[in-house]
Design an enzyme around this catalytic site. Sequence first.
Site, PDB file in Angstrom:
ATOM      1  CB  VAL A  82      -5.714 -21.165  -0.548  1.00 20.46           C
ATOM      2  CG1 VAL A  82      -6.755 -20.106  -0.160  1.00 20.46           C
ATOM      3  CG2 VAL A  82      -6.221 -22.566  -0.197  1.00 20.46           C
ATOM      4  CE  LYS A  83      -4.307 -15.995  -8.303  1.00 20.75           C
ATOM      5  NZ  LYS A  83      -4.871 -15.790  -9.652  1.00 20.75           N
ATOM      6  CB  VAL A  84      -5.617 -14.765   0.181  1.00 25.67           C
ATOM      7  CG1 VAL A  84      -6.130 -16.079   0.749  1.00 25.67           C
ATOM      8  CG2 VAL A  84      -4.123 -14.598   0.473  1.00 25.67           C
TER       9      VAL A  84
END
Length: 217
Positions: A82-84
């Site tokens: 998951v990229k934040v």
Amino acid sequence: MKLFVDSGIVKEIEALASLGIIDGATTNPSLMAKAGGDPRQILKEICRIVQGPVSGEVVATDYEGMIREGHDIAAIDEHMVVKVPFTRDGVKACKTLSGEGIPVNVTLIFSATQALLAAKVGAAFVSPFIGRLDDIATDGMHVIEEIVEIFDNYEFGTEVLVASVRHPIHIVQAARLGADVCTCPPAVIDQLFKHPLTDIGLEKFLKDWEKSQAVAR
Ligand code: G3P
């Protein structure tokens, strides 16, 4: 050093993966917009192809939205990361998701201090954008050097994923500094295969061989 492909175009990724050189992939909202189609399907297909970490980015900017979207992204495939973005909500979301065992790639990193905070909240990867730093006359590779040094000092488990790579020299410099990963556009990866002396040398080998066979006949 691991080599990830930075793209949402499945055909490009498939062609490079078939060479056995790709260890993972990264995407972002701009790349997914360019790819078109169903982002979930595309990410699922990329996971099938690369069989390594594949980053899919949330588009929510609030903590609750990031958690909701992060769970959705993680559920796509076991390889999903998951990229934040590096914002206060992104850091908080990284802490929560990492705590749940979901790998997080904290992106839009432009300084060693941002990378340090991301590592402190358990990021699996940090993505410093070196090309965009170079674009404003700031030495992107110096930031990589600082991050690698800091992470080594404190044995952070976070991997340095060099992003916004513009040319092969960025890859050489990242590898020399000990970065864990370089994520590159397919065009930059293609450039890694090109050297005029290789072409010239192969042509001469084949010509000399042909000549020798003609004599033997
Ligand atoms: O993964 C980040 C990368 O896609 C950004 O590259 O060239 O838009 O700075 P660029």
